[in-house]
Design an enzyme around this catalytic site. Sequence first.
Site, PDB file in Angstrom:
ATOM      1  N   LYS A  83      -1.754  -4.536  -9.094  1.00 63.90           N
ATOM      2  CA  LYS A  83      -0.547  -5.301  -8.773  1.00 63.90           C
ATOM      3  C   LYS A  83      -0.743  -5.958  -7.407  1.00 63.90           C
ATOM      4  O   LYS A  83      -1.065  -5.270  -6.424  1.00 63.90           O
ATOM      5  CB  LYS A  83       0.634  -4.322  -8.736  1.00 63.90           C
ATOM      6  CG  LYS A  83       1.967  -4.912  -9.103  1.00 63.90           C
ATOM      7  CD  LYS A  83       2.976  -3.774  -9.225  1.00 63.90           C
ATOM      8  CE  LYS A  83       4.340  -4.251  -9.573  1.00 63.90           C
ATOM      9  NZ  LYS A  83       5.325  -3.168  -9.499  1.00 63.90           N
TER      10      LYS A  83
HETATM   11  O1  G3P Z   1       8.548  -2.502  -9.665  1.00 62.23           O
HETATM   12  C1  G3P Z   1       9.282  -3.572  -9.224  1.00 62.23           C
HETATM   13  C2  G3P Z   1      10.758  -3.554  -9.539  1.00 62.23           C
HETATM   14  O2  G3P Z   1      11.045  -3.244 -10.834  1.00 62.23           O
HETATM   15  C3  G3P Z   1      11.687  -3.171  -8.459  1.00 62.23           C
HETATM   16  O3  G3P Z   1      12.992  -2.895  -8.871  1.00 62.23           O
HETATM   17  O4  G3P Z   1      15.278  -2.023  -8.552  1.00 62.23           O
HETATM   18  O5  G3P Z   1      13.628  -1.944  -6.656  1.00 62.23           O
HETATM   19  O6  G3P Z   1      14.632  -4.102  -7.390  1.00 62.23           O
HETATM   20  P1  G3P Z   1      14.199  -2.740  -7.807  1.00 62.23           P
END
Ligand code: G3P
Length: 217
Positions: A83
């Site tokens: 990533k």
């Molecule tokens: O892995 C990336 C992503 O899904 C982050 O989610 O909830 O931290 O905005 P969030």
Amino acid sequence: MKFFVDTADTAEIADLAETGLLDGVTTNPSLVMKAGRDFKEVVTEICGLVEGPVSAEVVALDHDGMMREAETLRRIADNVCIKVPLTIDGLKSCKKLTEDGTMVNVTLCFSANQALLAAKAGATFVSPFVGRHDDNGFDGMKLIDDIRLIYDNYAYDTQILVASIRHPIHLLESARIGADVATMPPSVIRGLFKHVLTDQGIAAFLKDWEATGQSIG
Ligand code: G3P
């Protein structure tokens, strides 16, 4: 549509993998911090729990540093997906890694133009963050819609991996638009099974079944 779980919690991953619905896993540095475990150790364990791609994020910001970290991470298992952030150095790394046959997930995508760049760099997956987009007054689903249109216009192979999903409606809309993958926190995946009428139906059937006095055996 592929379902990935967005967590570094191996107990959750093992449990959800048993449903047979899990096609992969995404992690990020914040999720690793939350798990409180050694990064490489946890990625190794996750790669053994699922057959599909397991996204492990580099933290270097320069191309050489990203390539060094990617080399360490991709040696962990064949299903590791590197990533990288959506920056110039991230996309340079994406191009190099995918040319070598390594899967790459380009993360922190917040515009359709950024997604176009990721596709041109050969990304396996692009991760638009719908929840964070919504939080900041933008329309997360419009972003997915635009990326789908652009990728279809040019027949790009890059898979749209909808990230930062906060609730089942994000999944529903992503599926309607035709996103390739949704990565969801375990709580959202578990929430997909729930419906008040399912619960009521089970309770009513069980009550009637008890009244028959029978057992299936
Ligand atoms: O892995 C990336 C992503 O899904 C982050 O989610 O909830 O931290 O905005 P969030």
